[in-house]
Design a protein around this motif. Structure first.
Motif, PDB file in Angstrom:
ATOM      1  N   SER A 299       0.814  -1.212   0.000  1.00 50.90           N
ATOM      2  CA  SER A 299       0.000   0.000   0.000  1.00 50.90           C
ATOM      3  C   SER A 299       0.852   1.268   0.000  1.00 50.90           C
ATOM      4  N   GLU A 300       1.949   1.249   0.755  1.00 47.23           N
ATOM      5  CA  GLU A 300       2.804   2.444   0.798  1.00 47.23           C
ATOM      6  C   GLU A 300       3.438   2.701  -0.563  1.00 47.23           C
ATOM      7  N   GLY A 301       3.908   1.627  -1.217  1.00 51.88           N
ATOM      8  CA  GLY A 301       4.502   1.780  -2.545  1.00 51.88           C
ATOM      9  C   GLY A 301       3.490   2.304  -3.552  1.00 51.88           C
ATOM     10  N   LEU A 302       2.257   1.766  -3.491  1.00 55.41           N
ATOM     11  CA  LEU A 302       1.196   2.244  -4.380  1.00 55.41           C
ATOM     12  C   LEU A 302       0.881   3.714  -4.113  1.00 55.41           C
ATOM     13  N   GLY A 303       0.917   4.094  -2.828  1.00 52.90           N
ATOM     14  CA  GLY A 303       0.658   5.486  -2.470  1.00 52.90           C
ATOM     15  C   GLY A 303       1.710   6.419  -3.055  1.00 52.90           C
ATOM     16  N   VAL A 304       2.978   6.056  -2.901  1.00 53.91           N
ATOM     17  CA  VAL A 304       4.075   6.891  -3.401  1.00 53.91           C
ATOM     18  C   VAL A 304       4.036   6.941  -4.931  1.00 53.91           C
ATOM     19  N   ALA A 305       3.832   5.786  -5.574  1.00 52.27           N
ATOM     20  CA  ALA A 305       3.772   5.751  -7.041  1.00 52.27           C
ATOM     21  C   ALA A 305       2.615   6.599  -7.564  1.00 52.27           C
ATOM     22  N   SER A 306       1.453   6.513  -6.918  1.00 54.17           N
ATOM     23  CA  SER A 306       0.289   7.284  -7.374  1.00 54.17           C
ATOM     24  C   SER A 306       0.504   8.775  -7.154  1.00 54.17           C
ATOM     25  N   PHE A 307       1.269   9.126  -6.128  1.00 52.88           N
ATOM     26  CA  PHE A 307       1.608  10.537  -5.884  1.00 52.88           C
ATOM     27  C   PHE A 307       2.401  11.087  -7.077  1.00 52.88           C
ATOM     28  N   TYR A 308       3.396  10.319  -7.534  1.00 59.38           N
ATOM     29  CA  TYR A 308       4.210  10.778  -8.667  1.00 59.38           C
ATOM     30  C   TYR A 308       3.431  10.730  -9.982  1.00 59.38           C
ATOM     31  N   LEU A 309       2.470   9.810 -10.103  1.00 52.79           N
ATOM     32  CA  LEU A 309       1.595   9.786 -11.279  1.00 52.79           C
ATOM     33  C   LEU A 309       0.840  11.117 -11.375  1.00 52.79           C
ATOM     34  N   PHE A 310       0.324  11.571 -10.245  1.00 51.80           N
ATOM     35  CA  PHE A 310      -0.426  12.832 -10.198  1.00 51.80           C
ATOM     36  C   PHE A 310       0.503  14.022 -10.430  1.00 51.80           C
ATOM     37  N   MET A 311       1.615  14.055  -9.692  1.00 48.80           N
ATOM     38  CA  MET A 311       2.541  15.195  -9.786  1.00 48.80           C
ATOM     39  C   MET A 311       3.144  15.312 -11.193  1.00 48.80           C
ATOM     40  N   GLY A 312       3.214  14.183 -11.916  1.00 52.34           N
ATOM     41  CA  GLY A 312       3.752  14.202 -13.281  1.00 52.34           C
ATOM     42  C   GLY A 312       2.761  14.690 -14.326  1.00 52.34           C
ATOM     43  N   GLY A 313       1.541  15.027 -13.892  1.00 51.97           N
ATOM     44  CA  GLY A 313       0.545  15.552 -14.818  1.00 51.97           C
ATOM     45  C   GLY A 313      -0.117  14.505 -15.693  1.00 51.97           C
ATOM     46  N   PHE A 314       0.035  13.232 -15.338  1.00 50.17           N
ATOM     47  CA  PHE A 314      -0.499  12.149 -16.175  1.00 50.17           C
ATOM     48  C   PHE A 314      -2.027  12.061 -16.140  1.00 50.17           C
ATOM     49  N   LEU A 315      -2.662  12.715 -15.153  1.00 49.12           N
ATOM     50  CA  LEU A 315      -4.119  12.571 -15.000  1.00 49.12           C
ATOM     51  C   LEU A 315      -4.874  13.798 -15.504  1.00 49.12           C
TER      52      LEU A 315
END
Length: 404
Positions: A133-149
């Motif tokens: 869960s922590e890894g998914l949280g960190v990865a999803s944070f960078y997905l958002f911060m990278g403008g992918f959404l």
């Protein structure tokens, strides 16, 4: 399964914490009568409570505990990544800041179903690796911060209806570092949840003004003002996001989400709303920062997931009658998993009551959201690690990336 003989009142009940507790209490009662796959060992309640209290005091000696939510995962490894987001939101008004944080946290929670034992996220900036869960949280944070959404190049720090629907398997897999040596369970299931979210916010403009998940802030303010209850926030989440879940029980045309057919409980439906309550807890921090007051948080339930449920099995509060079932994989819609999850909810209520007595706290001071964050989730992980090197749950679950 579909049923149209239900009234609006029935729907209000099914989409509330009352439904979750009703089916969970019935499953505990059935267990005590010997009518489920499990046995309940009430003499182990006090030792489990003591174990949880020890973990709470270890994690939060001051007892100043935040709600159990996704925000803790964005701060894992002693790194407060949220500060990087805050730095980009300087000068933005409080409501827009809340919209942005909801865009992040709603998408992150939807990506949070169990990752499996093998996947890890390697954070380049810190050199640290995180799993589950922590890894998914960190990865999803960078997905958002990278403008992918976002499909809006002027405003990359958003999740937009088009941006969510345009996200590709390749982009998600690349950001999440998925490959043959780093397999992630249910990539397609996760991607379809985000695509479905994009379609839903496009269709439900009343719940999501501005066609972004963060529009839920405006919906809540327009409907209730600045004072909200925990169950009201949960209902907004369920109304807003119910349609994104694949192939679930429908009542009167409404997708009920994390609710399963189980003939032994009243109405034949066992309710959990696990990801929706996890999301509800995760919306509270940004809403409160934006000036909302949230009461009746204690009316929400514990989360029927494998860390809390694992604690009960690994510490002997419940046990399987047939130990050979530990070796088999089980689907989320199987009676065994439904019973395990029901026992998790009913016994978390009892653990919460006893923890509050030991800490001399009231339910409003110390709701289950704090019992989970301070203790049971972490205690479940600690108990798993003590028994299994890979910290895997005691039961094997066939996950499609949308439940656990």
């Amino acid at each position: 399964m579909s049923n149209t003989s239900y009234t609006e009142k029935d729907l209000d009940f099914l989409l509330s914490p009352l439904a979750i507790r009703q089916s969970a209490e019935k499953i505990l009662e059935l267990t005590q009568k010997g009518e489920t796959h499990f046995q309940y060992h009430s003499d182990q309640l006090t030792p489990v409570v003591d174990y949880v209290v020890d973990v709470i005091k270890e994690n939060y000696p001051s007892l100043n505990i935040p709600f159990h939510s996704r925000w803790g995962h964005f701060r894992v490894g002693g790194i407060d990544r949220v500060q990087a987001l805050e730095a980009k939101l300087v000068g933005v008004d409080a409501i827009e800041k809340a919209r942005t944080k909801l865009d992040l946290v709603i998408t992150s929670v939807l990506l949070d179903a169990g990752a499996g034992n093998a996947w890890m996220y390697n954070e380049k900036g810190s050199g640290k690796s995180f799993g589950r869960s922590e890894g998914l949280g960190v990865a999803s944070f960078y997905l958002f911060m990278g403008g992918f959404l976002s499909d809006d190049s002027e405003n990359p720090l958003r999740a937009t209806a088009k941006g969510l629907q345009m996200l590709s398997n390749e982009e998600l897999s690349t950001v999440f570092q998925v490959g043959p040596q780093n397999p992630l369970v249910g990539v397609d299931g996760r991607l379809s949840l985000l695509h479905n979210l994009g379609k839903t916010i496009e269709q439900k403009k009343d719940l999501f003004p501005g066609a972004r998940p963060g529009g839920l802030v405006d919906y809540l303010q327009n409907r209730y003002g600045k004072k909200l209850t925990g169950p009201q926030v949960l209902r907004a989440v369920l109304d807003g996001l119910g349609e994104i879940w694949p192939g679930r029980v429908r009542v009167g045309g409404v997708n009920l989400g994390d609710m399963w057919s189980y003939s032994k409980v009243p109405g034949g439906l066992a309710a959990f709303h696990k990801l929706s309550q996890w999301m509800t807890y995760s919306l509270m921090e940004p809403l409160m920062e934006a000036g909302f007051e949230i009461v009746d948080v204690e009316k929400l339930t514990g989360l029927a997931e494998y860390r809390n449920g694992g604690l009960l099995l690994d510490r002997g509060l419940i046990s399987l009658k047939d130990k050979s079932l530990l070796e088999k994989s089980h689907r989320p819609d199987s009676d065994l998993i439904i019973e395990w999850r029901g026992l998790t909810v009913s016994l978390l209520d009892r653990i919460g009551d006893e923890v509050r007595k030991k800490l001399n706290k009231t339910p409003s001071e110390f709701p289950l959201a704090k019992v989970l964050e301070g203790g049971t989730w972490w205690a479940g992980r600690k108990a798993a690690k003590a028994l299994r090197a890979d910290s895997s749950p005691p039961l094997k679950i066939e996950s499609d990336g949308t439940v656990f």
